[in-house]
Design a protein around this motif. Structure first.
Motif, PDB file in Angstrom:
ATOM      1  N   THR A 148     -27.676  52.187  32.311  1.00 58.38           N
ATOM      2  CA  THR A 148     -28.001  51.088  31.409  1.00 58.38           C
ATOM      3  C   THR A 148     -28.603  51.621  30.125  1.00 58.38           C
ATOM      4  O   THR A 148     -29.146  52.733  30.077  1.00 58.38           O
ATOM      5  CB  THR A 148     -28.988  50.095  32.049  1.00 58.38           C
ATOM      6  OG1 THR A 148     -30.191  50.794  32.387  1.00 58.38           O
ATOM      7  CG2 THR A 148     -28.406  49.425  33.280  1.00 58.38           C
ATOM      8  N   THR A 149     -28.520  50.799  29.102  1.00 62.39           N
ATOM      9  CA  THR A 149     -29.095  51.177  27.824  1.00 62.39           C
ATOM     10  C   THR A 149     -29.535  49.938  27.067  1.00 62.39           C
ATOM     11  O   THR A 149     -29.087  48.824  27.350  1.00 62.39           O
ATOM     12  CB  THR A 149     -28.077  51.982  26.988  1.00 62.39           C
ATOM     13  OG1 THR A 149     -28.726  52.518  25.831  1.00 62.39           O
ATOM     14  CG2 THR A 149     -26.915  51.095  26.534  1.00 62.39           C
ATOM     15  N   CYS A 152     -34.087  46.938  31.560  1.00 59.55           N
ATOM     16  CA  CYS A 152     -32.632  47.078  31.587  1.00 59.55           C
ATOM     17  C   CYS A 152     -32.122  47.517  32.955  1.00 59.55           C
ATOM     18  O   CYS A 152     -30.958  47.277  33.270  1.00 59.55           O
ATOM     19  CB  CYS A 152     -32.175  48.067  30.520  1.00 59.55           C
ATOM     20  SG  CYS A 152     -32.361  47.477  28.827  1.00 59.55           S
ATOM     21  N   TYR A 177     -29.896  56.618  33.770  1.00 59.71           N
ATOM     22  CA  TYR A 177     -28.963  56.765  34.884  1.00 59.71           C
ATOM     23  C   TYR A 177     -29.726  56.696  36.205  1.00 59.71           C
ATOM     24  O   TYR A 177     -30.844  57.200  36.325  1.00 59.71           O
ATOM     25  CB  TYR A 177     -28.236  58.101  34.809  1.00 59.71           C
ATOM     26  CG  TYR A 177     -27.316  58.241  33.625  1.00 59.71           C
ATOM     27  CD1 TYR A 177     -27.745  58.828  32.445  1.00 59.71           C
ATOM     28  CD2 TYR A 177     -26.009  57.769  33.690  1.00 59.71           C
ATOM     29  CE1 TYR A 177     -26.896  58.954  31.353  1.00 59.71           C
ATOM     30  CE2 TYR A 177     -25.150  57.894  32.608  1.00 59.71           C
ATOM     31  CZ  TYR A 177     -25.601  58.485  31.442  1.00 59.71           C
ATOM     32  OH  TYR A 177     -24.753  58.600  30.372  1.00 59.71           O
ATOM     33  N   GLU A 184     -28.343  49.488  39.873  1.00 62.63           N
ATOM     34  CA  GLU A 184     -28.076  50.057  38.570  1.00 62.63           C
ATOM     35  C   GLU A 184     -27.304  51.359  38.706  1.00 62.63           C
ATOM     36  O   GLU A 184     -27.579  52.171  39.600  1.00 62.63           O
ATOM     37  CB  GLU A 184     -29.390  50.339  37.844  1.00 62.63           C
ATOM     38  CG  GLU A 184     -29.204  50.974  36.478  1.00 62.63           C
ATOM     39  CD  GLU A 184     -30.408  51.797  36.035  1.00 62.63           C
ATOM     40  OE1 GLU A 184     -31.136  52.300  36.915  1.00 62.63           O
ATOM     41  OE2 GLU A 184     -30.601  51.936  34.814  1.00 62.63           O
ATOM     42  N   MET A 233     -22.149  57.364  30.491  1.00 62.93           N
ATOM     43  CA  MET A 233     -21.814  56.081  29.867  1.00 62.93           C
ATOM     44  C   MET A 233     -21.720  56.274  28.359  1.00 62.93           C
ATOM     45  O   MET A 233     -22.525  56.997  27.766  1.00 62.93           O
ATOM     46  CB  MET A 233     -22.872  55.029  30.187  1.00 62.93           C
ATOM     47  CG  MET A 233     -22.517  53.639  29.678  1.00 62.93           C
ATOM     48  SD  MET A 233     -23.658  52.362  30.251  1.00 62.93           S
ATOM     49  CE  MET A 233     -25.096  52.709  29.239  1.00 62.93           C
ATOM     50  N   CYS A 268     -29.747  44.510  26.524  1.00 59.47           N
ATOM     51  CA  CYS A 268     -29.476  45.482  27.568  1.00 59.47           C
ATOM     52  C   CYS A 268     -27.992  45.375  27.906  1.00 59.47           C
ATOM     53  O   CYS A 268     -27.448  44.268  27.968  1.00 59.47           O
ATOM     54  CB  CYS A 268     -30.286  45.194  28.830  1.00 59.47           C
ATOM     55  SG  CYS A 268     -32.061  45.422  28.676  1.00 59.47           S
ATOM     56  N   GLY A 313     -24.894  47.588  30.405  1.00 59.18           N
ATOM     57  CA  GLY A 313     -24.699  48.728  31.280  1.00 59.18           C
ATOM     58  C   GLY A 313     -23.793  48.442  32.451  1.00 59.18           C
ATOM     59  O   GLY A 313     -23.068  47.440  32.473  1.00 59.18           O
ATOM     60  N   THR A 368     -29.876  56.426  27.383  1.00 58.33           N
ATOM     61  CA  THR A 368     -29.226  55.815  28.534  1.00 58.33           C
ATOM     62  C   THR A 368     -29.970  56.220  29.793  1.00 58.33           C
ATOM     63  O   THR A 368     -30.256  57.405  29.990  1.00 58.33           O
ATOM     64  CB  THR A 368     -27.761  56.250  28.645  1.00 58.33           C
ATOM     65  OG1 THR A 368     -27.049  55.826  27.485  1.00 58.33           O
ATOM     66  CG2 THR A 368     -27.099  55.638  29.881  1.00 58.33           C
TER      67      THR A 368
END
Length: 124
Positions: free
Chosen positions: A50-51, A105, A60, A47, A70, A33, A35, A58
């Motif tokens: 993240t990916t 993540c 959001y 958060e 991102m 993970c 991000g 991704t």
């Protein structure tokens, strides 16, 4: 040794744009993970985007969906966050994070590597 170093950020008026980048070194986890998170004064770290390295998806946060993007440059080992239509409530310290742990993540507890953070300030 894993190292995450953020750059960019700064101050902008509401409606403006900023870009933050993260240089990643020493990170070779095959399933990871990675991000961006942020933390405003008096609030918990949350958060942003993240990916998982094995996907192109991704995730959001609802608060930034449609405004932030991102991107990853695997050749340069960089992770960037383009922030458009910024709002005063986006003001926070922004952190790049990476994980070798299993876990969702989107959760801060999944991450075991963090950058030092970089300030983003949006004035009204």
């Amino acid at each position: 040794q894993v190292r995450l170093v953020e750059s960019g950020g700064g101050s902008v008026q509401a409606g403006g744009s900023l870009r933050v980048s993260c240089a990643v070194s020493g990170y070779t986890a095959s399933r990871r993970c990675i991000g961006w998170f942020r933390q405003a004064p008096g609030k918990e770290r949350e958060e942003v985007a993240t990916t998982l390295s094995t996907t192109t998806f991704t995730h959001y946060a609802d608060s930034v969906e449609g405004r932030f993007t991102m991107s990853r440059d695997n050749a340069e080992n960089t992770l960037s966050l383009q922030m458009n239509s910024l709002k005063p409530e986006d003001t926070a310290m922004y952190y790049c994070a990476a994980s070798t742990n299993a876990g969702p993540c989107a959760a801060t507890t999944t991450y075991n590597y963090w950058g030092q953070g970089i300030q983003v300030t949006v004035s009204s």
